[in-house]
Design an enzyme around this catalytic site. Structure first.
Site, PDB file in Angstrom:
ATOM      1  N   TYR A  83       9.003 -34.917  26.682  1.00 43.51           N
ATOM      2  CA  TYR A  83       9.714 -33.792  27.310  1.00 43.51           C
ATOM      3  C   TYR A  83       8.879 -32.509  27.194  1.00 43.51           C
ATOM      4  CZ  TYR A  83      13.390 -30.507  28.552  1.00 43.51           C
ATOM      5  OH  TYR A  83      14.116 -29.518  29.178  1.00 43.51           O
ATOM      6  N   SER A 108      10.485 -25.209  30.272  1.00 40.75           N
ATOM      7  CA  SER A 108      11.391 -25.050  29.125  1.00 40.75           C
ATOM      8  C   SER A 108      10.644 -24.319  28.018  1.00 40.75           C
ATOM      9  CB  SER A 108      11.812 -26.429  28.627  1.00 40.75           C
ATOM     10  OG  SER A 108      12.419 -26.335  27.363  1.00 40.75           O
TER      11      SER A 108
HETATM   12  N1  LIG Z   1      20.059 -27.174  29.744  1.00 40.24           N
HETATM   13  C1  LIG Z   1      19.085 -26.792  28.945  1.00 40.24           C
HETATM   14  O1  LIG Z   1      19.318 -26.431  27.765  1.00 40.24           O
HETATM   15  C2  LIG Z   1      17.665 -26.724  29.469  1.00 40.24           C
HETATM   16  C3  LIG Z   1      16.714 -26.019  28.714  1.00 40.24           C
HETATM   17  C4  LIG Z   1      15.414 -25.938  29.185  1.00 40.24           C
HETATM   18  C5  LIG Z   1      15.059 -26.542  30.370  1.00 40.24           C
HETATM   19  N2  LIG Z   1      15.996 -27.241  31.087  1.00 40.24           N
HETATM   20  C6  LIG Z   1      15.567 -27.877  32.340  1.00 40.24           C
HETATM   21  O2  LIG Z   1      16.400 -27.466  33.386  1.00 40.24           O
HETATM   22  C7  LIG Z   1      16.369 -28.427  34.438  1.00 40.24           C
HETATM   23  C8  LIG Z   1      17.778 -28.694  34.936  1.00 40.24           C
HETATM   24  O3  LIG Z   1      18.523 -29.306  33.909  1.00 40.24           O
HETATM   25  P1  LIG Z   1      20.054 -28.919  33.614  1.00 40.24           P
HETATM   26  O4  LIG Z   1      20.086 -28.271  32.291  1.00 40.24           O
HETATM   27  O5  LIG Z   1      20.638 -28.239  34.765  1.00 40.24           O
HETATM   28  O6  LIG Z   1      20.652 -30.396  33.392  1.00 40.24           O
HETATM   29  P2  LIG Z   1      21.810 -31.196  34.173  1.00 40.24           P
HETATM   30  O7  LIG Z   1      23.031 -30.353  34.278  1.00 40.24           O
HETATM   31  O8  LIG Z   1      21.902 -32.495  33.455  1.00 40.24           O
HETATM   32  O9  LIG Z   1      21.195 -31.407  35.641  1.00 40.24           O
HETATM   33  C9  LIG Z   1      20.065 -32.232  35.830  1.00 40.24           C
HETATM   34  C10 LIG Z   1      19.847 -32.415  37.308  1.00 40.24           C
HETATM   35  O10 LIG Z   1      18.648 -33.203  37.486  1.00 40.24           O
HETATM   36  C11 LIG Z   1      18.939 -34.284  38.367  1.00 40.24           C
HETATM   37  N3  LIG Z   1      18.150 -35.476  38.047  1.00 40.24           N
HETATM   38  C12 LIG Z   1      18.017 -36.101  36.856  1.00 40.24           C
HETATM   39  N4  LIG Z   1      17.271 -37.205  36.990  1.00 40.24           N
HETATM   40  C13 LIG Z   1      16.933 -37.289  38.303  1.00 40.24           C
HETATM   41  C14 LIG Z   1      16.185 -38.225  39.080  1.00 40.24           C
HETATM   42  N5  LIG Z   1      15.640 -39.340  38.518  1.00 40.24           N
HETATM   43  N6  LIG Z   1      16.013 -37.984  40.395  1.00 40.24           N
HETATM   44  C15 LIG Z   1      16.565 -36.898  40.984  1.00 40.24           C
HETATM   45  N7  LIG Z   1      17.290 -35.979  40.308  1.00 40.24           N
HETATM   46  C16 LIG Z   1      17.479 -36.181  38.978  1.00 40.24           C
HETATM   47  C17 LIG Z   1      20.433 -34.567  38.168  1.00 40.24           C
HETATM   48  O11 LIG Z   1      20.969 -35.135  39.372  1.00 40.24           O
HETATM   49  P3  LIG Z   1      21.427 -36.671  39.559  1.00 40.24           P
HETATM   50  O12 LIG Z   1      21.839 -37.190  38.225  1.00 40.24           O
HETATM   51  O13 LIG Z   1      22.549 -36.570  40.551  1.00 40.24           O
HETATM   52  O14 LIG Z   1      20.231 -37.347  40.127  1.00 40.24           O
HETATM   53  C18 LIG Z   1      20.980 -33.152  37.980  1.00 40.24           C
HETATM   54  O15 LIG Z   1      21.265 -32.575  39.223  1.00 40.24           O
HETATM   55  C19 LIG Z   1      15.676 -29.667  33.846  1.00 40.24           C
HETATM   56  O16 LIG Z   1      14.356 -29.733  34.334  1.00 40.24           O
HETATM   57  C20 LIG Z   1      15.682 -29.396  32.349  1.00 40.24           C
HETATM   58  O17 LIG Z   1      14.598 -30.016  31.706  1.00 40.24           O
HETATM   59  C21 LIG Z   1      17.298 -27.340  30.670  1.00 40.24           C
END
Ligand SMILES: NC(=O)c1ccc[n+]([C@@H]2O[C@H](COP(=O)([O-])OP(=O)(O)OC[C@H]3O[C@@H](n4cnc5c(N)ncnc54)[C@H](OP(=O)(O)O)[C@@H]3O)[C@@H](O)[C@H]2O)c1
Length: 257
Positions: free
Chosen positions: A155, A142
């Site tokens: 985080y 991130s």
């Molecule tokens: N969205 C943003 O603004 C942003 C910015 C920078 C970085 N990121 C990074 O991008 C990545 C993906 O996030 P996203 O934005 O796509 O969020 P999201 O839509 O909330 O998706 C998160 C995913 O992670 C899985 N997950 C969460 N906890 C878990 C666990 N304990 N075991 C296995 N799987 C787990 C969830 O699946 P289940 O709940 O089904 O397990 C879901 O598929 C993350 O690493 C996040 O830190 C996001």
């Protein structure tokens, strides 16, 4: 007959992970989808199989905050006779961001999800990639990992670790056919903020700071193909990043009281 490449994607039940699954299926990969909500993985699998006829999908239910999850994933991959060519360590969530009265076990679970499981999955799958002379690894970090901020004691630092891990791995395996990239998105339209109870952030931040999952994933896949160690995604964040890294910004933001 040439074997289809296979992509293992963690956190594939929503957001960036589901988009990685879509773009990699479109490019002809078979998929191994990992998350806790296995019924959502199965729904995504059915949708992609309809959209991209013939794509093979294996769904694995795993909670990556559990110590045995990476081993369980490795066992499932091997029991089904699959191998991993693309490893997308994407699963993540917001977590406890200060050291308060909550039990340490909460922090430990969080560190396993955000950090240890990523390193362990790299340890599980990179050696076989090196043997085959081909592999692509994206660790989803991130822009929060690029600079320290108050009340971001878990985080951000876990994301900083993913950048350092990816850079060191990439340097260790370069010229052996395996590319490792840390993908650093800024604000992205996914379920992330709603899950964290931060829905109002979208209203209080300018629209130009938000990117689509489609853009972030496309830029990440292009970066790993080119062998780039770090990919800061989105034009605005690429402009901001050198400021974060500059000595003067760090002096201003990180100076002692
Ligand atoms: N969205 C943003 O603004 C942003 C910015 C920078 C970085 N990121 C990074 O991008 C990545 C993906 O996030 P996203 O934005 O796509 O969020 P999201 O839509 O909330 O998706 C998160 C995913 O992670 C899985 N997950 C969460 N906890 C878990 C666990 N304990 N075991 C296995 N799987 C787990 C969830 O699946 P289940 O709940 O089904 O397990 C879901 O598929 C993350 O690493 C996040 O830190 C996001």
């Amino acid at each position: 007959m040439t074997r289809r490449l296979t992509a293992l994607i963690t956190g594939a039940s929503a957001g960036l992970g589901a988009e990685f699954a879509r773009q990699l299926a479109a490019s002809g990969c078979s998929l191994i989808l990992v998350a806790r909500r296995v019924e959502r993985l199965q729904a995504i699998a059915r949708q992609l199989q309809g959209e991209f006829g013939g794509v093979e999908v294996l769904c694995i239910e795993a909670d990556l905050s559990r110590v045995d999850a990476p081993e369980h994933i490795r066992d499932q991959v091997s029991v089904h006779g699959w191998q991993v060519d693309y490893l997308i360590n994407n699963a993540g969530a917001s977590g406890p961001d200060f050291f308060g009265t909550e039990p340490w076990s909460e922090h430990l679970d969080y560190l396993r999800l955000m950090q240890t499981s990523v390193a362990e999955l790299c340890h599980c799958f990179i050696p076989a990639m090196l043997e085959r002379g081909f592999g692509r690894v994206i660790n989803v970090s991130s822009v929060s990992g690029r600079i320290a901020a108050a009340n971001n004691c878990h985080y951000g630092p876990t994301k900083t670790y993913l950048i350092a891990l990816s850079e060191a791995l990439a340097l260790s395996v370069k010229r052996r056919g395996v590319h490792v990239t840390a993908l650093c998105p800024g604000f992205t339209h996914t379920d992330f903020h709603a899950t964290a109870g931060l829905d109002d952030l979208k209203q209080s931040t300018p629209r130009f700071m938000w990117y689509s999952a489609e853009t972030v994933v496309r830029e990440g896949l292009q970066a790993v193909e080119k062998g780039r160690l770090v990919c800061v995604s989105g034009r605005f964040y690429r402009w901001l990043d050198p400021l974060f890294q500059s000595v003067w910004t760090r002096w201003l933001l990180l100076r002692p009281e």
